[in-house]
Design a protein around this motif. Structure first.
Motif, PDB file in Angstrom:
ATOM      1  N   ALA A   1       0.808  -1.216   0.000  1.00 24.28           N
ATOM      2  CA  ALA A   1       0.000   0.000   0.000  1.00 24.28           C
ATOM      3  C   ALA A   1       0.842   1.267   0.000  1.00 24.28           C
ATOM      4  CB  ALA A   1      -0.942   0.008   1.202  1.00 24.28           C
ATOM      5  N   HIS A   2       1.969   1.259   0.701  1.00 25.07           N
ATOM      6  CA  HIS A   2       2.712   2.503   0.919  1.00 25.07           C
ATOM      7  C   HIS A   2       4.139   2.486   0.388  1.00 25.07           C
ATOM      8  CE1 HIS A   2      -0.608   3.894   3.379  1.00 25.07           C
ATOM      9  NE2 HIS A   2      -0.565   2.747   4.022  1.00 25.07           N
ATOM     10  N   GLY A   3       4.622   1.327  -0.036  1.00 25.24           N
ATOM     11  CA  GLY A   3       5.968   1.263  -0.595  1.00 25.24           C
ATOM     12  C   GLY A   3       6.020   1.960  -1.940  1.00 25.24           C
ATOM     13  N   THR A   4       7.212   2.319  -2.371  1.00 23.68           N
ATOM     14  CA  THR A   4       7.372   3.006  -3.652  1.00 23.68           C
ATOM     15  C   THR A   4       8.318   2.230  -4.551  1.00 23.68           C
ATOM     16  OG1 THR A   4       9.178   4.373  -2.787  1.00 23.68           O
ATOM     17  CG2 THR A   4       6.930   5.274  -2.630  1.00 23.68           C
ATOM     18  N   GLN A   5       8.246   2.527  -5.821  1.00 21.10           N
ATOM     19  CA  GLN A   5       9.152   1.935  -6.801  1.00 21.10           C
ATOM     20  C   GLN A   5      10.461   2.726  -6.804  1.00 21.10           C
ATOM     21  OE1 GLN A   5       8.625  -0.858  -8.596  1.00 21.10           O
ATOM     22  NE2 GLN A   5       6.755  -1.034  -7.394  1.00 21.10           N
ATOM     23  N   PRO A   6      11.561   2.095  -7.186  1.00 25.20           N
ATOM     24  CA  PRO A   6      12.824   2.835  -7.273  1.00 25.20           C
ATOM     25  C   PRO A   6      12.696   4.008  -8.240  1.00 25.20           C
ATOM     26  CG  PRO A   6      13.225   0.478  -7.389  1.00 25.20           C
ATOM     27  CD  PRO A   6      11.737   0.667  -7.466  1.00 25.20           C
ATOM     28  N   ALA A   7      13.169   5.162  -7.797  1.00 22.49           N
ATOM     29  CA  ALA A   7      13.145   6.380  -8.606  1.00 22.49           C
ATOM     30  C   ALA A   7      14.555   6.946  -8.653  1.00 22.49           C
ATOM     31  CB  ALA A   7      12.178   7.399  -8.003  1.00 22.49           C
ATOM     32  N   ARG A   8      14.926   7.471  -9.790  1.00 21.73           N
ATOM     33  CA  ARG A   8      16.257   8.057  -9.944  1.00 21.73           C
ATOM     34  C   ARG A   8      16.362   9.335  -9.120  1.00 21.73           C
ATOM     35  NH1 ARG A   8      18.945   6.853 -14.846  1.00 21.73           N
ATOM     36  NH2 ARG A   8      20.575   8.187 -14.021  1.00 21.73           N
ATOM     37  N   ILE A   9      17.515   9.530  -8.518  1.00 21.93           N
ATOM     38  CA  ILE A   9      17.804  10.725  -7.729  1.00 21.93           C
ATOM     39  C   ILE A   9      19.184  11.231  -8.122  1.00 21.93           C
ATOM     40  CG2 ILE A   9      16.327  10.114  -5.777  1.00 21.93           C
ATOM     41  CD1 ILE A   9      18.962   9.243  -4.313  1.00 21.93           C
ATOM     42  N   THR A  10      19.579  12.343  -7.525  1.00 23.40           N
ATOM     43  CA  THR A  10      20.884  12.927  -7.814  1.00 23.40           C
ATOM     44  C   THR A  10      21.956  12.363  -6.883  1.00 23.40           C
ATOM     45  OG1 THR A  10      20.582  14.739  -6.252  1.00 23.40           O
ATOM     46  CG2 THR A  10      19.800  15.100  -8.530  1.00 23.40           C
ATOM     47  N   GLU A  11      23.192  12.493  -7.302  1.00 25.37           N
ATOM     48  CA  GLU A  11      24.321  12.089  -6.466  1.00 25.37           C
ATOM     49  C   GLU A  11      24.325  12.884  -5.161  1.00 25.37           C
ATOM     50  OE1 GLU A  11      29.207  11.838  -6.700  1.00 25.37           O
ATOM     51  OE2 GLU A  11      28.100  12.874  -8.286  1.00 25.37           O
ATOM     52  N   THR A  12      23.962  14.154  -5.228  1.00 24.81           N
ATOM     53  CA  THR A  12      23.934  15.004  -4.044  1.00 24.81           C
ATOM     54  C   THR A  12      22.952  14.476  -3.010  1.00 24.81           C
ATOM     55  OG1 THR A  12      24.513  16.921  -5.390  1.00 24.81           O
ATOM     56  CG2 THR A  12      23.536  17.365  -3.227  1.00 24.81           C
ATOM     57  N   ARG A  13      21.774  14.088  -3.453  1.00 22.75           N
ATOM     58  CA  ARG A  13      20.770  13.549  -2.513  1.00 22.75           C
ATOM     59  C   ARG A  13      21.257  12.236  -1.890  1.00 22.75           C
ATOM     60  NH1 ARG A  13      14.509  11.939  -3.719  1.00 22.75           N
ATOM     61  NH2 ARG A  13      14.058  11.270  -1.608  1.00 22.75           N
ATOM     62  N   TYR A  14      21.861  11.376  -2.681  1.00 15.75           N
ATOM     63  CA  TYR A  14      22.414  10.112  -2.174  1.00 15.75           C
ATOM     64  C   TYR A  14      23.484  10.399  -1.125  1.00 15.75           C
ATOM     65  CZ  TYR A  14      24.855   5.602  -2.237  1.00 15.75           C
ATOM     66  OH  TYR A  14      25.446   4.411  -1.882  1.00 15.75           O
ATOM     67  N   ASP A  15      24.445  11.262  -1.468  1.00 11.93           N
ATOM     68  CA  ASP A  15      25.542  11.578  -0.540  1.00 11.93           C
ATOM     69  C   ASP A  15      25.031  12.232   0.742  1.00 11.93           C
ATOM     70  OD1 ASP A  15      27.401  10.495  -2.259  1.00 11.93           O
ATOM     71  OD2 ASP A  15      27.972  12.430  -3.134  1.00 11.93           O
TER      72      ASP A  15
END
Length: 140
Positions: free
Chosen positions: A59-73
């Protein structure tokens, strides 16, 4: 297998159940049985904890979405990490703090690409990469 009282569609377990007789279960904290729990929590049911968690993720999980390197770091350096893995597929980590119910934020990095999604904290790193591959195939 743990039994729990919960309301389908909600993100929190009301209480864990203890068996007090054949087909008789009561809440661990209050000793209330299902009819009594339903007075305070209309629609409450008794079910398996695993089933509740799987329904919560569906119900509440999400699919993998691309993000930026900055957000990951930023996430890796600023948040408390529950689990980290570096392998042939790439790096992935799971944050400790739940965002929705029991679901936590998952991050992954491989070949200059970065992803995030919500999942149960029990997800394995192999399952993380499987979901990313499935999402990539769906996006192509």
């Amino acid at each position: 297998m743990q039994k729990v009282f919960y309301v389908p569609g909600q993100t929190a377990i009301i209480d864990y159940a203890r068996q007090i007789g054949p087909n008789a279960w009561a809440a661990r904290a209050t000793w209330l049985m299902l009819p009594e729990i339903q007075v305070m929590h209309p629609g409450a049911v008794l079910g398996d904890e695993v089933g509740f968690l799987q329904a919560q993720e569906a119900a509440h999980g999400t699919q993998p979405a691309r993000i930026t390197e900055t957000r990951y770091d930023f996430a890796l350096s600023r948040a408390q990490v529950l689990d980290y893995n570096a392998g042939e597929a790439g790096d992935s980590f799971i944050l400790q703090a739940p965002e929705v119910g029991d679901l936590v934020r998952v991050y992954a990095r491989s070949n200059g690409r970065y992803w995030t999604f919500l999942a149960l904290p029990t997800i394995t790193h192999c399952e993380i990469w499987q979901r990313i591959r499935e999402q990539g195939a769906a996006a192509d």
